[in-house]
Design a protein around this motif. Structure first.
Motif, PDB file in Angstrom:
ATOM      1  N   THR A   8       0.836  -1.205   0.000  1.00 60.80           N
ATOM      2  CA  THR A   8       0.000   0.000   0.000  1.00 60.80           C
ATOM      3  C   THR A   8       0.869   1.252   0.000  1.00 60.80           C
ATOM      4  O   THR A   8       0.620   2.196  -0.762  1.00 60.80           O
ATOM      5  CB  THR A   8      -0.950   0.000   1.219  1.00 60.80           C
ATOM      6  N   LEU A   9       1.903   1.277   0.848  1.00 60.47           N
ATOM      7  CA  LEU A   9       2.792   2.441   0.919  1.00 60.47           C
ATOM      8  C   LEU A   9       3.553   2.647  -0.384  1.00 60.47           C
ATOM      9  O   LEU A   9       3.769   3.783  -0.810  1.00 60.47           O
ATOM     10  CB  LEU A   9       3.769   2.295   2.088  1.00 60.47           C
ATOM     11  N   LEU A  10       3.955   1.580  -1.017  1.00 63.75           N
ATOM     12  CA  LEU A  10       4.663   1.673  -2.294  1.00 63.75           C
ATOM     13  C   LEU A  10       3.809   2.413  -3.322  1.00 63.75           C
ATOM     14  O   LEU A  10       4.263   3.375  -3.952  1.00 63.75           O
ATOM     15  CB  LEU A  10       5.007   0.263  -2.778  1.00 63.75           C
ATOM     16  N   ALA A  11       2.563   2.016  -3.474  1.00 63.29           N
ATOM     17  CA  ALA A  11       1.664   2.671  -4.434  1.00 63.29           C
ATOM     18  C   ALA A  11       1.339   4.095  -4.012  1.00 63.29           C
ATOM     19  O   ALA A  11       1.345   5.017  -4.836  1.00 63.29           O
ATOM     20  CB  ALA A  11       0.379   1.851  -4.584  1.00 63.29           C
ATOM     21  N   LEU A  12       1.067   4.304  -2.721  1.00 69.15           N
ATOM     22  CA  LEU A  12       0.709   5.624  -2.209  1.00 69.15           C
ATOM     23  C   LEU A  12       1.852   6.623  -2.435  1.00 69.15           C
ATOM     24  O   LEU A  12       1.631   7.744  -2.895  1.00 69.15           O
ATOM     25  CB  LEU A  12       0.382   5.524  -0.721  1.00 69.15           C
ATOM     26  N   MET A  13       3.064   6.209  -2.142  1.00 75.47           N
ATOM     27  CA  MET A  13       4.203   7.126  -2.281  1.00 75.47           C
ATOM     28  C   MET A  13       4.551   7.398  -3.739  1.00 75.47           C
ATOM     29  O   MET A  13       4.988   8.491  -4.067  1.00 75.47           O
ATOM     30  CB  MET A  13       5.392   6.615  -1.494  1.00 75.47           C
ATOM     31  N   GLU A  14       4.360   6.422  -4.600  1.00 75.82           N
ATOM     32  CA  GLU A  14       4.569   6.690  -6.025  1.00 75.82           C
ATOM     33  C   GLU A  14       3.579   7.739  -6.516  1.00 75.82           C
ATOM     34  O   GLU A  14       3.941   8.633  -7.275  1.00 75.82           O
ATOM     35  CB  GLU A  14       4.475   5.396  -6.845  1.00 75.82           C
ATOM     36  N   ASP A  58      -1.222  19.228  12.087  1.00 79.95           N
ATOM     37  CA  ASP A  58      -2.665  19.296  11.815  1.00 79.95           C
ATOM     38  C   ASP A  58      -3.148  18.049  11.073  1.00 79.95           C
ATOM     39  O   ASP A  58      -4.178  17.471  11.425  1.00 79.95           O
ATOM     40  CB  ASP A  58      -3.015  20.551  11.014  1.00 79.95           C
ATOM     41  N   ALA A  59      -2.410  17.634  10.063  1.00 80.24           N
ATOM     42  CA  ALA A  59      -2.798  16.440   9.306  1.00 80.24           C
ATOM     43  C   ALA A  59      -2.659  15.183  10.164  1.00 80.24           C
ATOM     44  O   ALA A  59      -3.508  14.287  10.101  1.00 80.24           O
ATOM     45  CB  ALA A  59      -1.966  16.317   8.038  1.00 80.24           C
ATOM     46  N   LEU A  60      -1.618  15.108  10.975  1.00 84.27           N
ATOM     47  CA  LEU A  60      -1.438  13.934  11.829  1.00 84.27           C
ATOM     48  C   LEU A  60      -2.584  13.776  12.823  1.00 84.27           C
ATOM     49  O   LEU A  60      -2.943  12.646  13.176  1.00 84.27           O
ATOM     50  CB  LEU A  60      -0.096  14.022  12.566  1.00 84.27           C
ATOM     51  N   GLY A 120      -5.931   8.878   2.619  1.00 90.59           N
ATOM     52  CA  GLY A 120      -5.933  10.177   1.952  1.00 90.59           C
ATOM     53  C   GLY A 120      -5.117  11.192   2.727  1.00 90.59           C
ATOM     54  O   GLY A 120      -4.355  11.975   2.152  1.00 90.59           O
ATOM     55  N   VAL A 121      -5.255  11.175   4.044  1.00 85.92           N
ATOM     56  CA  VAL A 121      -4.476  12.080   4.890  1.00 85.92           C
ATOM     57  C   VAL A 121      -2.995  11.698   4.829  1.00 85.92           C
ATOM     58  O   VAL A 121      -2.123  12.569   4.723  1.00 85.92           O
ATOM     59  CB  VAL A 121      -4.987  12.065   6.347  1.00 85.92           C
ATOM     60  N   LEU A 122      -2.699  10.410   4.857  1.00 85.59           N
ATOM     61  CA  LEU A 122      -1.305   9.967   4.764  1.00 85.59           C
ATOM     62  C   LEU A 122      -0.685  10.419   3.445  1.00 85.59           C
ATOM     63  O   LEU A 122       0.446  10.912   3.415  1.00 85.59           O
ATOM     64  CB  LEU A 122      -1.215   8.447   4.914  1.00 85.59           C
ATOM     65  N   GLU A 123      -1.424  10.291   2.354  1.00 85.79           N
ATOM     66  CA  GLU A 123      -0.908  10.738   1.053  1.00 85.79           C
ATOM     67  C   GLU A 123      -0.680  12.251   1.056  1.00 85.79           C
ATOM     68  O   GLU A 123       0.306  12.730   0.498  1.00 85.79           O
ATOM     69  CB  GLU A 123      -1.867  10.326  -0.060  1.00 85.79           C
ATOM     70  N   ALA A 166       3.133  16.673   0.923  1.00 87.43           N
ATOM     71  CA  ALA A 166       3.585  17.946   1.485  1.00 87.43           C
ATOM     72  C   ALA A 166       5.046  17.874   1.915  1.00 87.43           C
ATOM     73  O   ALA A 166       5.834  18.799   1.655  1.00 87.43           O
ATOM     74  CB  ALA A 166       2.702  18.341   2.665  1.00 87.43           C
ATOM     75  N   SER A 167       5.436  16.795   2.554  1.00 91.63           N
ATOM     76  CA  SER A 167       6.823  16.619   2.973  1.00 91.63           C
ATOM     77  C   SER A 167       7.747  16.577   1.758  1.00 91.63           C
ATOM     78  O   SER A 167       8.786  17.243   1.722  1.00 91.63           O
ATOM     79  CB  SER A 167       6.965  15.337   3.795  1.00 91.63           C
ATOM     80  N   TYR A 168       7.354  15.806   0.749  1.00 87.59           N
ATOM     81  CA  TYR A 168       8.153  15.693  -0.478  1.00 87.59           C
ATOM     82  C   TYR A 168       8.325  17.066  -1.142  1.00 87.59           C
ATOM     83  O   TYR A 168       9.424  17.434  -1.544  1.00 87.59           O
ATOM     84  CB  TYR A 168       7.472  14.713  -1.435  1.00 87.59           C
TER      85      TYR A 168
END
Length: 155
Positions: free
Chosen positions: A33-39, A96-98, A122-125, A130-132
């Motif tokens: 899941t993280l692999l797809a989300l981060m891409e 705020d997002a966390l 959605g919040v994690l993405e 934002a960090s990226y």
């Protein structure tokens, strides 16, 4: 003169093979899941940074001493106890997002997630994107542990 001394570097290992080799099924599911989300969030392909970090994109950072280096601009590691999402601009930048994310714990620059089915993806993405964006704007002058306002960091 600035020096670039790097302990962890990009490797040629296949990140999908690393994810597929995660022993615990729930942790492997979360890593997929993280692999797809981060891409999606970064628009970058996955690459291995060292032996255990699945990284996306790259950013440069500089210390006050003039030493410079680089790291993955977004990344995660499927650890035994939890999936670790690296937020090198610091978790405080995403407070705020966390608060809307769901169950998690944090370190200075790490977000620990035990079960992605319990968090708002959605919040994690949003957090990862934002960090990226913050890290890839230019040479980032602060490390997460140094705190401060990333907007005022030297570029």
């Amino acid at each position: 003169m600035a020096r670039d001394t790097q302990k962890t570097t990009w490797s040629d290992a296949d990140p999908r093979a690393v994810v597929a080799s995660v022993a615990r099924p729930a942790r492997r599911r979360d890593a997929e899941t993280l692999l797809a989300l981060m891409e999606r969030a970064t628009g970058q392909p996955a690459r291995m940074f060292g032996t255990s970090i699945v990284g996306f994109g790259e950013y440069r950072y500089a210390y006050a001493s003039g030493r410079t280096s680089h790291a993955a601009a977004a990344g995660f590691s499927p650890r035994a106890a939890a999936s670790v999402v690296y937020l090198s601009d610091g978790v405080e930048a995403h407070a705020d997002a966390l608060a809307r994310l769901g169950p998690h714990t944090t370190g200075v620059g790490c977000l620990y997630l035990k079960d992605l089915t319990q968090v708002d993806l959605g919040v994690l993405e949003e957090i990862v994107a934002a960090s990226y964006a913050t890290l890839t704007t230019g040479t980032y002058g602060l490390r997460a542990r140094e705190g401060g306002d990333p907007a005022s960091a030297p570029r």
